[in-house]
Design a protein around this motif. Structure first.
Motif, short mmCIF file in Angstrom:
data_model
loop_
_atom_site.label_atom_id
_atom_site.label_comp_id
_atom_site.label_asym_id
_atom_site.label_seq_id
_atom_site.Cartn_x
_atom_site.Cartn_y
_atom_site.Cartn_z
N ILE A 159 0.83 -1.20 0.00
CA ILE A 159 0.00 0.00 0.00
C ILE A 159 0.87 1.25 0.00
O ILE A 159 0.49 2.29 -0.56
CB ILE A 159 -0.95 -0.03 1.21
CG1 ILE A 159 -2.01 -1.13 1.01
CG2 ILE A 159 -1.64 1.32 1.41
CD1 ILE A 159 -2.84 -1.42 2.23
N LEU A 188 -3.96 -8.73 2.91
CA LEU A 188 -4.14 -7.76 1.83
C LEU A 188 -5.62 -7.41 1.67
O LEU A 188 -5.99 -6.24 1.56
CB LEU A 188 -3.59 -8.32 0.52
CG LEU A 188 -2.09 -8.24 0.28
CD1 LEU A 188 -1.70 -9.13 -0.89
CD2 LEU A 188 -1.65 -6.80 0.04
N LEU A 201 -7.38 -3.75 2.26
CA LEU A 201 -8.06 -3.08 1.15
C LEU A 201 -9.53 -2.85 1.46
O LEU A 201 -10.10 -1.83 1.05
CB LEU A 201 -7.91 -3.90 -0.13
CG LEU A 201 -6.50 -3.94 -0.73
CD1 LEU A 201 -6.48 -4.78 -1.99
CD2 LEU A 201 -5.98 -2.53 -1.05
N ALA A 261 -6.73 -2.95 -7.56
CA ALA A 261 -6.06 -3.73 -6.51
C ALA A 261 -7.03 -4.68 -5.84
O ALA A 261 -6.70 -5.84 -5.56
CB ALA A 261 -5.43 -2.78 -5.49
N VAL A 281 -1.38 -3.72 -6.24
CA VAL A 281 -1.62 -2.89 -5.05
C VAL A 281 -0.57 -1.78 -4.97
O VAL A 281 -0.90 -0.60 -4.74
CB VAL A 281 -1.59 -3.74 -3.76
CG1 VAL A 281 -1.66 -2.84 -2.53
CG2 VAL A 281 -2.75 -4.74 -3.75
#
Length: 345
Positions: free
Chosen positions: A233, A261, A265, A311, A340
């Protein structure tokens, strides 16, 4: 007037027992003429303040809240914000950064503490140090004062109790062995530990077991899924890929990395969709810890919206792959990490 919360963590479950004297456990905090949140551990301060807000809402959903920065305080402000209302309505005044207080604030608050207003809850947040120490010493002499120790937790057992309490307040169950395994894996940072509890509760059903903790965290700190997510990120593609490969080499399952992840997100997407606003307002509406919302707000500002959407799709594809979807899991995971990282403006 509706309340204007700024730093809140919702807590409605049964609170912990009081500790001796005027010191109370974070989740046992109730309205008092003066409330002290003393210590550098933000996770404990957030939880204590959230418990206080919950109790205030129970007593009066329309209470007024005012936030003051002790560092930028102007003479006379405290008297204005603590003046009794026409109908003696409840109000809460939060003074943040008392440890950086101006002389004007120290002078005004010492005068106020001599005769606190009955309908006002004055919250003093002091993170440590000797500055404005006289404010703490004087506040502790006020009848009915409540103090929460927000000092960092050093003992593993205290951290285990913290985990058990968080899960209990979410009306879930966790095995003691599972709580100990989680502390062993992530206990160096209380905020990270709290986030891991939130993730486990979101990703599991029923009682959280030791097997679930090992499945998602593996008892390893060498290269956790959240470290991969943070690096990606931040746009640090190379570092994120190194961590991915190191995680695989040390036995951390790809599904754990993908789960981290996806979790991060989801947080970013929720905060981005919520728009601008105070972190505590959004935290209450989104069901997230205030510090997580603040972190997500900072990160969202650095991400391209279309990149964030791409992403999310890439991580969804990686999730499918690591769960037997056909594509080689390691390739899908590395591709997701690259997408990402590319979302960074």
């Amino acid at each position: 007037m509706p309340s204007k919360p700024r730093t809140a963590t919702k807590s409605t479950a049964k609170s912990a027992a009081k500790t001796p004297g005027n010191t109370v456990a974070p989740f046992d905090l109730a309205p008092a003429p003066v409330v002290l949140l003393a210590g550098s551990e933000e996770a404990l301060a957030d939880r204590a303040f959230g418990a206080l807000l919950a109790r205030m809402r129970e007593l009066d959903p329309t209470f007024e809240r005012t936030d003051i920065s002790a560092a930028g305080y102007q003479k006379g402000q405290l008297a204005t914000w603590t003046s009794p209302s026409l109908f003696d309505e409840r109000s809460l005044v939060l003074v943040d950064g008392v440890d950086t207080a101006s002389d004007a604030f120290v002078e005004d608050v010492l005068d106020y503490l001599a005769a606190p207003v009955d309908t006002v809850v004055l919250v003093l947040r002091h993170r440590g140090g000797n500055k404005a120490k006289k404010v703490l010493e004087t506040a502790r002499t006020v009848p009915g004062v409540a103090e929460v120790s927000c000092q960092p937790l050093k003992r593993d057992q205290d951290k285990v109790d913290f985990v058990l309490g968080d899960v209990r307040r979410a009306r879930r169950r966790i095995d003691v062995e599972a709580a100990r395994a989680l502390v062993s894996a992530l206990g160096s940072d209380l905020g990270e530990l709290a986030a891991a509890v939130d993730q486990l509760l979101a990703d599991t059903d029923g009682t959280v077991t030791e097997a679930a903790v090992h499945r998602y965290h593996g008892g390893r700190r060498e290269a956790t899924g959240f470290e991969v997510a943070d690096a990606a990120i931040a746009g640090e593609e190379g570092q994120a890929l190194v961590l991915v490969r190191h995680a695989a080499a040390t036995g951390v399952p790809a599904v754990v990395v993908v789960a981290a992840l996806a979790s991060r997100l989801r947080q970013l997407a929720k905060v981005a969709a919520a728009g601008r606003g105070r972190a505590a307002d959004l935290a209450r509406d989104l069901g997230m810890a205030p510090w997580l919302v603040e972190k997500a707000q900072r990160e969202v500002r650095t991400l391209d919206p279309e990149g964030l959407a791409a992403a999310i799709l890439a991580v969804a594809e990686a999730d499918h792959a690591v769960k037997g979807g056909g594509t080689p899991p390691e390739h899908a995971l590395e591709r997701a990490v690259r997408v990402v990282a590319a979302a960074r403006r």
